[in-house]
Scaffold this active site. Sequence first.
Site, short mmCIF file in Angstrom:
data_model
loop_
_atom_site.label_atom_id
_atom_site.label_comp_id
_atom_site.label_asym_id
_atom_site.label_seq_id
_atom_site.Cartn_x
_atom_site.Cartn_y
_atom_site.Cartn_z
N ILE A 117 0.82 -1.21 0.00
CA ILE A 117 0.00 0.00 0.00
C ILE A 117 0.86 1.26 0.00
O ILE A 117 0.33 2.36 -0.07
CB ILE A 117 -0.95 0.03 1.21
N GLY A 118 2.16 1.11 0.06
CA GLY A 118 3.05 2.26 0.04
C GLY A 118 4.49 1.83 -0.13
O GLY A 118 4.87 0.71 0.25
N GLY B 270 8.73 3.59 -0.54
CA GLY B 270 9.59 4.77 -0.59
C GLY B 270 11.00 4.41 -0.19
O GLY B 270 11.37 3.22 -0.11
N GLY B 271 11.80 5.45 0.08
CA GLY B 271 13.19 5.22 0.45
C GLY B 271 13.34 4.52 1.78
O GLY B 271 14.37 3.91 2.07
N TYR B 272 12.31 4.59 2.64
CA TYR B 272 12.35 3.97 3.96
C TYR B 272 12.10 2.47 3.90
O TYR B 272 12.49 1.73 4.78
CB TYR B 272 11.28 4.61 4.85
N VAL C 52 5.43 -0.62 2.70
CA VAL C 52 4.33 -0.76 3.65
C VAL C 52 3.31 -1.74 3.08
O VAL C 52 2.89 -1.60 1.92
CB VAL C 52 3.66 0.59 3.94
N LYS D 53 5.19 -1.78 8.16
CA LYS D 53 6.28 -1.09 7.48
C LYS D 53 7.55 -1.95 7.59
O LYS D 53 8.10 -2.12 8.67
CB LYS D 53 6.53 0.29 8.08
N ASP E 118 9.54 15.79 8.80
CA ASP E 118 9.19 15.36 7.44
C ASP E 118 7.69 15.53 7.19
O ASP E 118 7.02 14.60 6.74
CB ASP E 118 9.62 13.91 7.22
#
Length: 455
Positions: free
Chosen positions: A143-144, A146-148, A151, A165, A263
């Site tokens: 569902i998500g 990114g650089g982290y 998710v 996550k 952020d």
Amino acid sequence: MPTAMTESGPSVSLKLLALVAILVVFSLVILLLIFFLCFRGSRSCKKRNLATKHSSGSIPLVSKEITMVRASDLTPATTAIAVDVDGDDPKKKESEIKVEIGGGGHQRSNQVSVEDPDIGWGRWYSIREVELATRGFSEGNVIGEGGYGVVYRGVLHDASVVAVKNLLNNKGQAEKEFKVEVEAIGKVRHKNLVRLVGYCAEGARRMLVYEYVDNGNLEQWLHGDVGPVSPLTWDIRMRIAIGTAKGLAYLHEGLEPKVVHRDIKSSNILLDKNWNAKVSDFGLAKLLGSEKTHVTTRVMGTFGYVAPEYASSGMLNERSDVYSFGVLLMEIITGRSPIDYSRPPGEMNLVDWFKAMVASRRSEELVDPLIEIPPPPRSLKRVLLICLRCIDMDVVKRPKMGQIIHMLETDDFPFRSELRSVREKDPVPSHADVSIKVPYPPPKHAETVEKSRWR
């Protein structure tokens, strides 16, 4: 004959006494030996226990209340959680977790408990439980991203829906973000902050389990394909702005130490089915004690939202979040991204374009054209003034988040300001005569800081 018997009597008695003495001595030796062995065994046992208590496990240093929990008896499908960060056999590891008390260097060990899986700041989940919840980290559950990390949507054994996550371990970044998020919001409970439900730490893998927010994020609703008319009406947008401000105000003014999010952006504002905002993603958050006016740190954040003084010097405090909130509020009003290279040169930077439009008295043109019913001029003017206050280049002139909430919720706030000449002619204040100035503390001393890269 009687004489012989008389002489042998004393000899037999002496032999009997000697035998008894030998037996007594032998018994004493055995007792001393047993006592020595018992004493030595107890000392070695104490040494083993002491070694266990001071073992240097490599589970991330988190808060002192967090306790590792074995979950093998919770469901048939789950397995025992083992602490194994260095790649050794989990069964050989001691079932303890090393923790940090109050952010200092003093440490202790919490013994694993199998009775209560919800001790501390959240529940510890095994990798097996998380895999089952996310269907083996299926791409269909993403569902998500990114650089982290990534998710996933997950459904736990008790049918509760969560967001997992899975932190990417790039040069130890997963370890850092895991520790930061646990410290920042491990025990925080606020309706406008995403709640951290639990954790998973096995081997080098670090995962955070959050409540699931079922209506996506603000970025999707502002910049996604929503059709000719945005479902985000002006009132809904203001509700989102106020909810976000309340979440940040709690971080800045309701906690000790305060939390600077660092952020704030539209993709980190999650929305539920009633359009209530929930601030998420605390991987870059910094804790700031009451005795500190700022902290110097590497410059991290998202280009377009970062406060200019933080970008240039690395000096960070809660007013940096206020600047980012001002940019977010502009984004909510206009429906434009902070940086958009597809637009004409004078409109690429949202902040510069926004200031120019206000200065040229073209405020109505700032409103997102996808809003079907335009906002009342009074409400629009109020929010535009709040935006300009939040992005003030003088850091100490920016309002606090608590003051921003008051500005957003007070209908007649900006109209209390009139020209000085009008105020001098009319000494009696009317409903339209009040200054919008808010008292601020004097500027604080700025320290030398180091610059670093963008995230």
